[in-house]
Design a protein around this motif. Sequence first.
Motif, PDB file in Angstrom:
ATOM      1  N   CYS A 109       2.765  -5.928 -17.776  1.00 26.31           N
ATOM      2  CA  CYS A 109       1.379  -5.938 -17.385  1.00 26.31           C
ATOM      3  C   CYS A 109       1.099  -6.517 -16.013  1.00 26.31           C
ATOM      4  CB  CYS A 109       0.687  -7.088 -18.465  1.00 26.31           C
ATOM      5  SG  CYS A 109       0.621  -6.190 -19.993  1.00 26.31           S
ATOM      6  N   LEU A 110       1.963  -7.149 -15.543  1.00 23.64           N
ATOM      7  CA  LEU A 110       1.549  -7.841 -14.099  1.00 23.64           C
ATOM      8  C   LEU A 110       1.483  -6.734 -13.332  1.00 23.64           C
ATOM      9  CD1 LEU A 110       3.807 -11.222 -14.571  1.00 23.64           C
ATOM     10  CD2 LEU A 110       1.349 -11.006 -14.382  1.00 23.64           C
ATOM     11  N   PRO A 142      -1.866  -4.873  -4.793  1.00 26.01           N
ATOM     12  CA  PRO A 142      -0.740  -3.787  -4.933  1.00 26.01           C
ATOM     13  C   PRO A 142       0.386  -4.404  -5.956  1.00 26.01           C
ATOM     14  CG  PRO A 142      -0.243  -5.545  -3.302  1.00 26.01           C
ATOM     15  CD  PRO A 142      -1.672  -5.781  -3.527  1.00 26.01           C
ATOM     16  N   ALA A 143       1.036  -3.139  -6.495  1.00 27.45           N
ATOM     17  CA  ALA A 143       1.874  -3.945  -7.702  1.00 27.45           C
ATOM     18  C   ALA A 143       3.246  -4.461  -7.068  1.00 27.45           C
ATOM     19  CB  ALA A 143       2.394  -2.356  -8.224  1.00 27.45           C
ATOM     20  N   PRO A 144       3.343  -5.563  -8.037  1.00 26.92           N
ATOM     21  CA  PRO A 144       4.588  -6.312  -7.308  1.00 26.92           C
ATOM     22  C   PRO A 144       5.951  -5.781  -7.427  1.00 26.92           C
ATOM     23  CG  PRO A 144       3.713  -7.144  -9.584  1.00 26.92           C
ATOM     24  CD  PRO A 144       2.738  -6.166  -9.056  1.00 26.92           C
ATOM     25  N   ASP A 198       7.803 -15.647 -14.188  1.00 24.41           N
ATOM     26  CA  ASP A 198       6.991 -16.363 -13.192  1.00 24.41           C
ATOM     27  C   ASP A 198       7.033 -15.949 -11.696  1.00 24.41           C
ATOM     28  OD1 ASP A 198       6.555 -17.953 -15.606  1.00 24.41           O
ATOM     29  OD2 ASP A 198       8.408 -19.262 -15.250  1.00 24.41           O
ATOM     30  N   GLU A 199       8.353 -15.372 -11.377  1.00 27.04           N
ATOM     31  CA  GLU A 199       8.404 -14.841  -9.891  1.00 27.04           C
ATOM     32  C   GLU A 199       7.228 -13.630  -9.822  1.00 27.04           C
ATOM     33  OE1 GLU A 199      12.249 -13.750  -8.510  1.00 27.04           O
ATOM     34  OE2 GLU A 199      11.029 -12.980  -6.675  1.00 27.04           O
ATOM     35  N   VAL A 200       7.319 -12.841 -10.887  1.00 24.15           N
ATOM     36  CA  VAL A 200       6.447 -11.418 -10.379  1.00 24.15           C
ATOM     37  C   VAL A 200       4.941 -12.359 -10.550  1.00 24.15           C
ATOM     38  CG1 VAL A 200       5.499  -9.498 -11.335  1.00 24.15           C
ATOM     39  CG2 VAL A 200       8.038  -9.957 -11.585  1.00 24.15           C
ATOM     40  N   VAL A 205       5.783  -1.917  -2.596  1.00 24.44           N
ATOM     41  CA  VAL A 205       5.577  -0.951  -1.657  1.00 24.44           C
ATOM     42  C   VAL A 205       4.501  -1.290  -0.600  1.00 24.44           C
ATOM     43  CG1 VAL A 205       5.050   1.386  -1.052  1.00 24.44           C
ATOM     44  CG2 VAL A 205       6.532   0.862  -3.117  1.00 24.44           C
ATOM     45  N   PRO A 206       4.887  -1.763   0.577  1.00 29.50           N
ATOM     46  CA  PRO A 206       3.838  -2.472   1.501  1.00 29.50           C
ATOM     47  C   PRO A 206       2.666  -1.452   2.028  1.00 29.50           C
ATOM     48  CG  PRO A 206       5.936  -1.855   2.723  1.00 29.50           C
ATOM     49  CD  PRO A 206       6.335  -1.758   1.315  1.00 29.50           C
TER      50      PRO A 206
END
Lengths: 374, 440
Positions: free
Chosen positions: B206-207, B212-214, B245-247, B258-259
């Motif tokens: 879900c995150l 941008p997508a993590p 938690d990191e995400v 993806v930058p």
Amino acid sequence: MFARFFDWYENRHDYARKWLEKNGGEVVGCFCSYAPEELIYAAGLLPVRMLGSHEPQDVTEPHIFGMFCPFCRDVLAQGLKGRCDYMKGVMLAQSCLHLRQSFTSWKNHVPADYAFYLYMPNKVQTDHARPYFKGELEKFKQSLEQWTGRTITNESLQGTAELYNENRRLMHEVYDLRKGPNPPVTGLEAMVMVASSFFVDKKEHNAELERILPELKSRRLDRETGGRLMIVGSENDDTEFVKMVESVGSSVVVDDHCTGSRYFWNLTQFTGDIMQDIANRYLDRPPCPTKDWEERRRFPHILNLAKEFSVDGVILIQQKFCDPHECDMVPLKEFLNSNGYPTLFLEFDVTVPVGQMRVRVEAFLEMLGVEELF
Amino acid sequence: MAEYKTEPLKCWQKAKELRLKYYKDYQEARSKGGIRWTGGAWAFDAIPAGLGRDVYNVTGEPYAASLAFDKKLSMECLEAAEAKGWARDLCSYMRNYWGSMYLGKYAFGGEYPEPDFCFQDHICCSHGKWYQHVAEYKKVPYFCIDVSVGPYEDVDENRLMFVVNQMHESIEWLQKITGRKYQDELLIEAVENETRSTSTWAEICCLNMAKPAPLDEKSMYSLYVHGTLAKHSREVADFYEELRDEVKYRVENRIAAVPDEKCRLMSDTQPPWGFLKVFRYLEKFGAISIGSLYTFGLIGIWETKPDGSWGPRTTPMQKGETISSRDHALRILADWNLSKPEWQHFYDPNLKTEMMLQIVKQWQLDGVMLHLNRGCEGLTCGIMENRLGIAEAGVPIMTFEGNMGDEREFDEKRVIARIDSFMETLGMEMLEPSANTASP
């Protein structure tokens, strides 16, 4: 003698239309031989097994990925081409993923008033499958009652189960005649007899079987029996193939196909609980490979057939991409070979290359030492 | 200049270590007096966990994916299976696995470790047959639970109890073949861990709605895999919470996978494991695959929330429910798994199309790439109907043929050409090389 069966088999759609005119009710297309036809018939409907037409087609390309078996695509093609427009209902008895897609795509793209997915267990070997499947049959019955507005009584189910048992008994009698040294029935005739029973009202089919049986017992065919073969494998109603096999010095004396012996082999055993009895009959049937685990119950059954019908060799046929049969083919070949039965493996498509297969069948018969070839 | 910053995942190394530990534990189990079993990634691994804390498993699909990633070893395995006569169009995971067994080679070094028993579940035609053969070949006992009782929306008491009753039967069987006394408290703990790990994985997915997508899908493959190895284990449940938690931190700080994210896609079915570089190729256009029903729902457990959105399924513990007995644990385990998104399409492709369209909407996607995977009849079941349904909904879609575990069926150049065409359709152009690098 088998002309009526051939007529039914070749003109199945005409038969169904005439049946509707005569009887009213509806025709229900059944995907897979695990369909409990007794419930459908008891509702005043005609159950009809869905088969293909053995013609090349491309109408299913947008619906079923090409890695699935040609049979399931051929079946769907019949609906997409409008050949079953008289069929107002369809039902699937859960088995392989291949045929399942014919049903789900049919539901999406072919007009029908009624569609039912019966969650037939795949693990038929556990006792828990019995109450479970009975419960699922009760749901199917209720659904049919709702659709037709008719009540399916226990008495009508009992009567239908007896009618179906009679059909099975009669076809067994015909098969039994093939155990002798000079079978009075060819493999082609037996194949068409069973296949026609998918399409025809069992009362009519029984009457025709009763008509031919006395005569059949004294029938002498004007042909040599030759090598006694068994054919084993995926769905197979390829009459051209069997005709070819029997034209080169052999007779197909028995089979293990869902379109053959597996369809009718075991009878419903009556214990006083008709729905449970019907459920048990389908659970205890000679299994399709997709339902034959953990224990292998299919192989000993096939071996018994080979012994009872004095088979010389076995042709293993398989619809291309049929995963359940592909999963059985290697151990089955080893099993038959180790029990002294030579095998020939052939892969089937919607149409078969009869010329190429003739060469292979001839070579196989030669290997079996069938003198009639020469 | 890249649009977003990026950085490697901090827990990447831990993910790798955890995975290697899993395979090593299995390999060394017997020398430590433990038990090892093999079965599918969807097998109810929480059930054998009740035999003790020294019970280890290898699940066939991720194991075979590891084989497929090693092209040389994979080819040896596939050829070993073919030499036995097996058809080339059978499940390529199964063929890789069987080949590894025939050759006696373990993908993680050393000899193929003999299992003590096989424990499987069955929803796809190949499932029951796969370990039937392993059990026969290795002469070990085998138990398989049939879960094909219909889509979750139609599950009732009769259907649930068919699965639960088989689970009870399997416990009796496990006690009989191992001679061990079954410990219900370990089962309860494993069920709690499984619900926690699979719901947390859905939370992580879900995150990825964030822009941008993590996370990108290629990285997600290395993370979701833990749920396919040991979804019942405390280590996996704890790791997923750490990862979540990191995400979350990445989302809050707009750290991108993806930058140059400009275009968001999803894929479908298992990827061709030997050619994951196609995902990196997408990045040259600023396109990211944010996941798929496969990465989200193969092990992730979801539910529809009151507002109609899709989110992680509420665990029994979150509901304040205490699992009190073996039967209670098994009912939860059966019900939980029957809601698995990737089990629904086995009965109706329309259910999958609906879920995919939900992902398109909720994750704000620009297009869909369907892998017509010749290696898996289960996950490609109904896939052409999914294509039709997604296209009819007006979502750009492309297909490419391949095979998750048999590189001979993947035409790299042709797939790249199809991606180029798809990118053109979406109005995407090849970007200048960025100074940043993609995660991990």
